[in-house]
Design a protein around this motif. Structure first.
Motif, PDB file in Angstrom:
ATOM      1  N   ARG A 121       0.823  -1.208   0.000  1.00  0.00           N
ATOM      2  CA  ARG A 121       0.000   0.000   0.000  1.00  0.00           C
ATOM      3  C   ARG A 121       0.858   1.259   0.000  1.00  0.00           C
ATOM      4  N   TRP A 122       0.493   2.214  -0.828  1.00  0.00           N
ATOM      5  CA  TRP A 122       1.138   3.524  -0.862  1.00  0.00           C
ATOM      6  C   TRP A 122       0.081   4.585  -0.579  1.00  0.00           C
ATOM      7  N   SER A 123       0.342   5.474   0.371  1.00  0.00           N
ATOM      8  CA  SER A 123      -0.502   6.656   0.474  1.00  0.00           C
ATOM      9  C   SER A 123      -0.081   7.590  -0.668  1.00  0.00           C
ATOM     10  N   HIS A 124      -0.935   8.560  -1.006  1.00  0.00           N
ATOM     11  CA  HIS A 124      -0.540   9.434  -2.119  1.00  0.00           C
ATOM     12  C   HIS A 124       0.665  10.283  -1.731  1.00  0.00           C
ATOM     13  N   VAL A 125       0.819  10.573  -0.423  1.00  0.00           N
ATOM     14  CA  VAL A 125       1.997  11.332   0.029  1.00  0.00           C
ATOM     15  C   VAL A 125       3.262  10.521  -0.208  1.00  0.00           C
ATOM     16  N   GLU A 126       3.248   9.258   0.210  1.00  0.00           N
ATOM     17  CA  GLU A 126       4.405   8.383  -0.007  1.00  0.00           C
ATOM     18  C   GLU A 126       4.705   8.263  -1.506  1.00  0.00           C
ATOM     19  N   ARG A 127       3.667   8.077  -2.284  1.00  0.00           N
ATOM     20  CA  ARG A 127       3.821   7.896  -3.726  1.00  0.00           C
ATOM     21  C   ARG A 127       4.462   9.138  -4.364  1.00  0.00           C
ATOM     22  N   HIS A 128       3.964  10.314  -4.018  1.00  0.00           N
ATOM     23  CA  HIS A 128       4.508  11.550  -4.592  1.00  0.00           C
ATOM     24  C   HIS A 128       5.960  11.779  -4.185  1.00  0.00           C
ATOM     25  N   ARG A 129       6.267  11.478  -2.923  1.00  0.00           N
ATOM     26  CA  ARG A 129       7.652  11.672  -2.479  1.00  0.00           C
ATOM     27  C   ARG A 129       8.578  10.703  -3.204  1.00  0.00           C
ATOM     28  N   PHE A 130       8.119   9.472  -3.396  1.00  0.00           N
ATOM     29  CA  PHE A 130       8.953   8.526  -4.133  1.00  0.00           C
ATOM     30  C   PHE A 130       9.155   9.005  -5.575  1.00  0.00           C
ATOM     31  N   GLU A 131       8.104   9.518  -6.186  1.00  0.00           N
ATOM     32  CA  GLU A 131       8.223  10.005  -7.575  1.00  0.00           C
ATOM     33  C   GLU A 131       9.225  11.147  -7.685  1.00  0.00           C
ATOM     34  N   GLY A 132       9.191  12.071  -6.703  1.00  0.00           N
ATOM     35  CA  GLY A 132      10.146  13.189  -6.720  1.00  0.00           C
ATOM     36  C   GLY A 132      11.577  12.701  -6.598  1.00  0.00           C
ATOM     37  N   TYR A 133      11.770  11.704  -5.736  1.00  0.00           N
ATOM     38  CA  TYR A 133      13.096  11.094  -5.571  1.00  0.00           C
ATOM     39  C   TYR A 133      13.540  10.429  -6.873  1.00  0.00           C
ATOM     40  N   GLN A 134      12.638   9.623  -7.437  1.00  0.00           N
ATOM     41  CA  GLN A 134      12.959   8.832  -8.613  1.00  0.00           C
ATOM     42  C   GLN A 134      13.331   9.720  -9.808  1.00  0.00           C
ATOM     43  N   ALA A 135      12.535  10.765 -10.019  1.00  0.00           N
ATOM     44  CA  ALA A 135      12.794  11.661 -11.150  1.00  0.00           C
ATOM     45  C   ALA A 135      14.147  12.342 -10.993  1.00  0.00           C
ATOM     46  N   THR A 136      14.506  12.695  -9.754  1.00  0.00           N
ATOM     47  CA  THR A 136      15.771  13.378  -9.511  1.00  0.00           C
ATOM     48  C   THR A 136      16.946  12.432  -9.729  1.00  0.00           C
ATOM     49  N   MET A 137      16.786  11.201  -9.304  1.00  0.00           N
ATOM     50  CA  MET A 137      17.838  10.200  -9.525  1.00  0.00           C
ATOM     51  C   MET A 137      18.004   9.949 -11.028  1.00  0.00           C
ATOM     52  N   ASP A 138      16.884   9.810 -11.738  1.00  0.00           N
ATOM     53  CA  ASP A 138      16.924   9.608 -13.190  1.00  0.00           C
ATOM     54  C   ASP A 138      17.685  10.743 -13.860  1.00  0.00           C
ATOM     55  N   ALA A 139      17.321  11.997 -13.481  1.00  0.00           N
ATOM     56  CA  ALA A 139      17.945  13.170 -14.105  1.00  0.00           C
ATOM     57  C   ALA A 139      19.440  13.208 -13.832  1.00  0.00           C
ATOM     58  N   ALA A 140      19.861  12.636 -12.695  1.00  0.00           N
ATOM     59  CA  ALA A 140      21.281  12.647 -12.331  1.00  0.00           C
ATOM     60  C   ALA A 140      22.009  11.420 -12.877  1.00  0.00           C
TER      61      ALA A 140
END
Lengths: 331, 331
Positions: free
Chosen positions: B187-206
């Protein structure tokens, strides 16, 4: 729109039973309440709360007054109360009466007098005389948890738990045992006071010197106070009886930061069995505030049903859980 | 017994103003409300809540629905809401809607429909579609905090805070950065999901590889998950972006137990500025849930005063606080 008569017919109960079940005052069996609720839902019947309230003289609401919800004990009690009230079909009106705030004065002066509840549960409020008078002037059933000032208070025996905690350390061979908690800003809650008294009497009986360090009722306060008192090797105790697990855990974190081994160099015992207790291997006198909240609702419902019937309150018991934060003193 | 006319005369206001001030719906100036309250007290006037409610069509109560009160964020939001409601003379009805409980179903099926409140504040409830429908069917103003599914949700930008947390570690020279949080029990809350997405996108960009460890939303859960993932030296990250401070602090406690130095061997960054953050020298993206609770009340009162007026919600901002849990990776 369907009325209460339709609901009663479908549920196979009298109109008055259906009404009692739907107003949620909880004096019908679970089975009947479920049958009536199902019938009400299937005919699309929703009672108007205001009409119900005026007709029955009841608000179907229980007031809960407590000094904040951020401490572990209060949050747990509140969840226990809420769970039981949901079960009984009752609403919960929360009054957050932190000591020394303008909000607390407004609650006692204005909010309580509106009587937007059938009964009140007071949790840890340590009322002043005039506050107690305000509550009794309501002439509604009141049940208290760890509150001081009320008869039949639902609480563990705070003198006794501190006695047992202190005896645990004495039994391990400690003599230099300090009590951490209470007296912060010159103020003692009755819980802090009773626990200190239990510690003090036990030290006296053992011929050991009681020693007190004042501390606020939170984990960071325990950390700060312990960091202070543990930094001087010459005066450092070998054992700490903490007023609560939050204070005890703060002390353990401080000890670790200072390189003081727990339990090798320092034994720490708390009261509560906080959700972090296991993580810190904390020896503690466990209590169950959630169950205390549920018990308060149960007693209140009985008093609402019959204000004159005596409702004996069975005192909650604390249980010693020995983990790895206590041991015989080194050397 | 004195009536409303006596109060109005003494306060020098009209009867309708006195009535509005006393029903506590908050649409009179603070000064007037104070004057009327003082007058009411001095003549001994206490309005009957039920009568007020039927006459005005208002309950003078705000409902608050949240999944439990034991987490730091929820307790802080609740206290912020309570403080503002006290100020406005309004009662607070609490609905504790933990996910997956029978109580939650009862709240949505029965309790909300009774409409014992003028408006509703939903906090972190991540509503299912049918739950959202129930809330909208009430046809009462609703304001939400960190809830998902509602327009004008009051919340920090969760994608952005995780981006900033991740960039902080990348800026210090970290490449092997893990995201700790979310996905517990699938289970992911939308808060957890959004924070993971922000992390993931930043790692991808780097050009760095994103890595996730699932974890429940509490300090002990962070401790257990981190103890597990940090015990294998070969796969251990040099940096952790934690979904919240509670999870981050659990990870720091686990690292210390394993003899892993923070920040020397491991950097940890959180989100919140929890009351323990300073004690653990935790670098974090700070937010102020108490202020969010106060803002929700303010917006709700404006919507109650004029349901059609647009109330622009100013999004709360998160602020990076650099403490001593993050540093350049060793070696």
């Amino acid at each position: 729109m369907k009325g209460i008569a339709d609901v009663a017919r479908l549920a196979g109960v009298s109109k008055s039973t259906a009404s009692r079940a739907l107003t949620g005052t909880g004096y019908v069996s679970d089975e009947t309440r479920l049958r009536v609720a199902t019938a009400a839902r299937s005919v699309g019947y929703v009672p108007s709360a205001s009409a119900v309230s005026l007709a029955s003289g009841r608000t179907s609401t229980v007031g809960v007054i407590m000094p904040g919800v951020t401490g572990w004990f209060f949050a747990e009690v509140l969840e226990g109360i809420q769970e039981s009230l949901l079960e009984a079909g009752l609403d919960l009106a929360l009054y957050d009466a932190r000591v020394g705030t303008r909000g607390r004065d407004r609650i006692f002066d204005d909010f309580l007098a509106r009587q937007r509840f059938d009964g009140l549960i007071a949790v840890g409020i340590d009322p002043e005389d005039r506050e107690l008078e305000r509550i009794y002037a309501l002439n509604r059933p009141v049940v208290s948890i760890a509150s001081g000032g009320f008869p039949d208070d639902i609480a563990i025996d705070d003198v006794d738990v501190a006695r047992r905690a202190t005896e645990h350390l004495i039994g391990l061979g400690h003599h230099h045992i300090l009590f951490l908690g209470g007296g912060d800003g010159g103020r003692w809650s009755h819980v802090e006071r009773h626990r200190f008294e239990g510690y003090q009497a036990t030290m006296d009986a053992a011929g050991a010197r009681a020693e007190h360090a004042q501390c606020g009722e939170s984990l960071p306060a325990g950390y700060a106070a312990a960091a202070d008192l543990l930094s001087d090797l010459r005066t450092r105790p070998t054992g700490i009886v903490a007023v609560s697990d939050e204070v005890a855990i703060g002390a353990i974190i401080a000890a670790r930061r200072l390189g003081i081994g727990v339990p090798h160099d320092l034994s720490v015992i708390g009261v509560d069995d906080h959700e972090y207790a296991e993580m810190f291997s904390l020896t503690t006198l466990a209590q169950d505030p959630r169950a205390q909240g549920a018990l308060a609702v149960e007693v209140l419902l009985e008093r609402l049903a019959d204000p004159d019937a005596p409702v004996p309150v069975v005192a909650p018991q604390a249980r010693l859980i020995v983990r790895n934060s206590t041991a015989a003193p080194a050397g």
